[in-house]
Design a protein around this motif. Structure first.
Motif, PDB file in Angstrom:
ATOM      1  N   GLY A  48       0.786  -1.230   0.000  1.00 53.53           N
ATOM      2  CA  GLY A  48       0.000   0.000   0.000  1.00 53.53           C
ATOM      3  C   GLY A  48       0.817   1.279   0.000  1.00 53.53           C
ATOM      4  N   ALA A  49       2.143   1.172  -0.071  1.00 50.90           N
ATOM      5  CA  ALA A  49       2.988   2.367  -0.008  1.00 50.90           C
ATOM      6  C   ALA A  49       3.211   2.942  -1.401  1.00 50.90           C
ATOM      7  CB  ALA A  49       4.330   2.033   0.632  1.00 50.90           C
ATOM      8  N   SER A  92       1.525  -2.739  -7.903  1.00 49.97           N
ATOM      9  CA  SER A  92       2.067  -1.390  -7.746  1.00 49.97           C
ATOM     10  C   SER A  92       1.628  -0.493  -8.893  1.00 49.97           C
ATOM     11  CB  SER A  92       3.599  -1.437  -7.684  1.00 49.97           C
ATOM     12  OG  SER A  92       4.045  -2.156  -6.547  1.00 49.97           O
ATOM     13  N   ALA A  93       1.571  -1.063 -10.097  1.00 53.13           N
ATOM     14  CA  ALA A  93       1.231  -0.264 -11.275  1.00 53.13           C
ATOM     15  C   ALA A  93      -0.187   0.272 -11.219  1.00 53.13           C
ATOM     16  CB  ALA A  93       1.432  -1.098 -12.541  1.00 53.13           C
ATOM     17  N   VAL A  94      -1.096  -0.440 -10.534  1.00 54.11           N
ATOM     18  CA  VAL A  94      -2.506  -0.024 -10.498  1.00 54.11           C
ATOM     19  C   VAL A  94      -2.923   0.477  -9.120  1.00 54.11           C
ATOM     20  CG1 VAL A  94      -3.142  -1.587 -12.366  1.00 54.11           C
ATOM     21  CG2 VAL A  94      -3.271  -2.397  -9.996  1.00 54.11           C
ATOM     22  N   LEU A  95      -1.983   0.538  -8.185  1.00 53.45           N
ATOM     23  CA  LEU A  95      -2.295   0.926  -6.811  1.00 53.45           C
ATOM     24  C   LEU A  95      -2.961   2.298  -6.772  1.00 53.45           C
ATOM     25  CD1 LEU A  95      -1.936   0.027  -3.831  1.00 53.45           C
ATOM     26  CD2 LEU A  95       0.219   1.292  -3.830  1.00 53.45           C
ATOM     27  N   GLY A  96      -4.115   2.370  -6.132  1.00 53.48           N
ATOM     28  CA  GLY A  96      -4.826   3.635  -5.991  1.00 53.48           C
ATOM     29  C   GLY A  96      -5.741   3.976  -7.148  1.00 53.48           C
ATOM     30  N   ASN A  97      -5.722   3.169  -8.208  1.00 54.80           N
ATOM     31  CA  ASN A  97      -6.595   3.442  -9.349  1.00 54.80           C
ATOM     32  C   ASN A  97      -8.058   3.159  -9.014  1.00 54.80           C
ATOM     33  OD1 ASN A  97      -4.321   4.049 -10.757  1.00 54.80           O
ATOM     34  ND2 ASN A  97      -4.443   2.339 -12.195  1.00 54.80           N
ATOM     35  N   VAL A 107      -6.406  -2.796  -6.448  1.00 56.94           N
ATOM     36  CA  VAL A 107      -5.578  -3.996  -6.435  1.00 56.94           C
ATOM     37  C   VAL A 107      -6.429  -5.228  -6.113  1.00 56.94           C
ATOM     38  CG1 VAL A 107      -3.599  -5.112  -5.324  1.00 56.94           C
ATOM     39  CG2 VAL A 107      -3.575  -2.652  -5.730  1.00 56.94           C
ATOM     40  N   LYS A 108      -6.091  -6.368  -6.733  1.00 58.76           N
ATOM     41  CA  LYS A 108      -6.763  -7.613  -6.386  1.00 58.76           C
ATOM     42  C   LYS A 108      -6.536  -7.921  -4.900  1.00 58.76           C
ATOM     43  CE  LYS A 108      -6.454 -10.126 -10.809  1.00 58.76           C
ATOM     44  NZ  LYS A 108      -7.843 -10.567 -10.953  1.00 58.76           N
ATOM     45  N   PRO A 109      -7.530  -8.486  -4.196  1.00 56.77           N
ATOM     46  CA  PRO A 109      -7.324  -8.860  -2.799  1.00 56.77           C
ATOM     47  C   PRO A 109      -6.147  -9.823  -2.658  1.00 56.77           C
ATOM     48  CG  PRO A 109      -9.644  -8.993  -3.379  1.00 56.77           C
ATOM     49  CD  PRO A 109      -8.892  -8.781  -4.658  1.00 56.77           C
ATOM     50  N   MET A 110      -5.373  -9.662  -1.584  1.00 51.92           N
ATOM     51  CA  MET A 110      -4.205 -10.504  -1.335  1.00 51.92           C
ATOM     52  C   MET A 110      -4.408 -11.265  -0.029  1.00 51.92           C
ATOM     53  SD  MET A 110      -1.241  -7.718  -2.196  1.00 51.92           S
ATOM     54  CE  MET A 110      -2.041  -6.488  -1.147  1.00 51.92           C
TER      55      MET A 110
END
Length: 263
Positions: A18-19, A126-131, A178-181
């Motif tokens: 999440g950073a 990381s590429a889609v984080l926050g989208n 992001v997909k759930p992890m």
């Protein structure tokens, strides 16, 4: 000196979940579409279209197949002289890893950066984080829930068979875009138990779903504190005696959801 992408990728792989690190904009701008050369070929498919296939090198034991990827075409031609190679954007490797578990060896001259399958999925996230947008369909949500439930039951059985494991916490971690992890924290036990549980998860989870089991609290406390605040999926103390063991077997392991803010 190593290629600039090595440092960008390494920074992202070391970042906490999440950073939004300073390397993220550079990854999206410089690495996402960066050309790489790998063993493979383009094949004809229906409607006069072509599809790109990549050829992996099998490895022994539990090691995943390896994909060597070159940042220089001349080095690819020399290193892959026995077969054909294709040029694809770096993001294609991440797309390929969503359907096939593999590790990547990114090479530039004598420099090599090893990226595990989970690392590839971390870069994808990381590429889609926050989208904005929903990264999973309703059908995939149901499939993931069933797979996690089956894995949790087997993970609890694994913990019960190892006297040095004190407890196991599991949770599906959700972040925007992001997909759930599936994330876990293992209390007690040897270092290899976390790796063993991650290996066990491959039997239940699709390649595009991530599972990480930590044997120490991850990050700066956000995820660790959230994980340990939830009821444990397994607790050795609670399983002592015939009644405790029976209760643990009959009680379905509830894996809850943590919403982690992007920061």
């Amino acid at each position: 000196m190593a290629h600039p992408s090595f440092d960008i990728i390494s920074q992202l792989l070391e970042a906490d979940p999440g950073a939004l690190t300073s390397a993220l904009p550079r990854f999206r701008e410089e690495v996402w579409s960066m050309p790489v050369w790998a063993r493979g070929e383009q094949v004809a498919v229906a409607n006069n279209q072509t599809a790109t296939t990549l050829q992996l090198a099998e490895r022994e034991g539990d090691e995943l197949p390896l994909l060597p990827a070159y940042l220089n075409e001349a080095e690819a031609a020399a290193g892959l002289a026995s077969g054909s190679y294709v040029c694809v954007p770096f993001r294609f490797l991440l797309l390929f890893a969503e359907s096939t578990r593999l590790d990547v060896a990114l090479m530039d001259g004598e420099q090599l950066l090893a990226i595990s399958h989970d690392g590839l999925m971390h870069l994808r996230d990381s590429a889609v984080l926050g989208n904005e947008g929903v990264p999973v369909t309703a059908e995939e949500v149901g499939q993931l829930a069933q797979a996690v439930e089956r894995f949790a039951a087997q993970a609890r059985a694994y913990c019960a068979s190892h006297a040095d494991i004190a407890s196991l916490h599991l949770s599906l971690v959700s972040m925007t875009g992001v997909k759930p992890m599936l994330m876990g924290w293992l209390s007690g036990g040897r270092d290899e138990h976390g790796l063993a549980l991650e290996l066990l998860s491959r039997q239940f989870l699709q390649p595009s779903w991530r599972c990480r089991v930590f044997d120490s609290l991850p990050g700066e406390g956000r995820l660790g504190e959230a994980l340990t605040a939830l009821p444990a999926v397994y607790e050795r103390q609670a399983s002592q005696g015939w009644f405790g063991k029976m209760k643990q077997k009959l009680r379905a392991p509830a894996v809850q959801i943590i919403q982690l803010d992007v920061c």
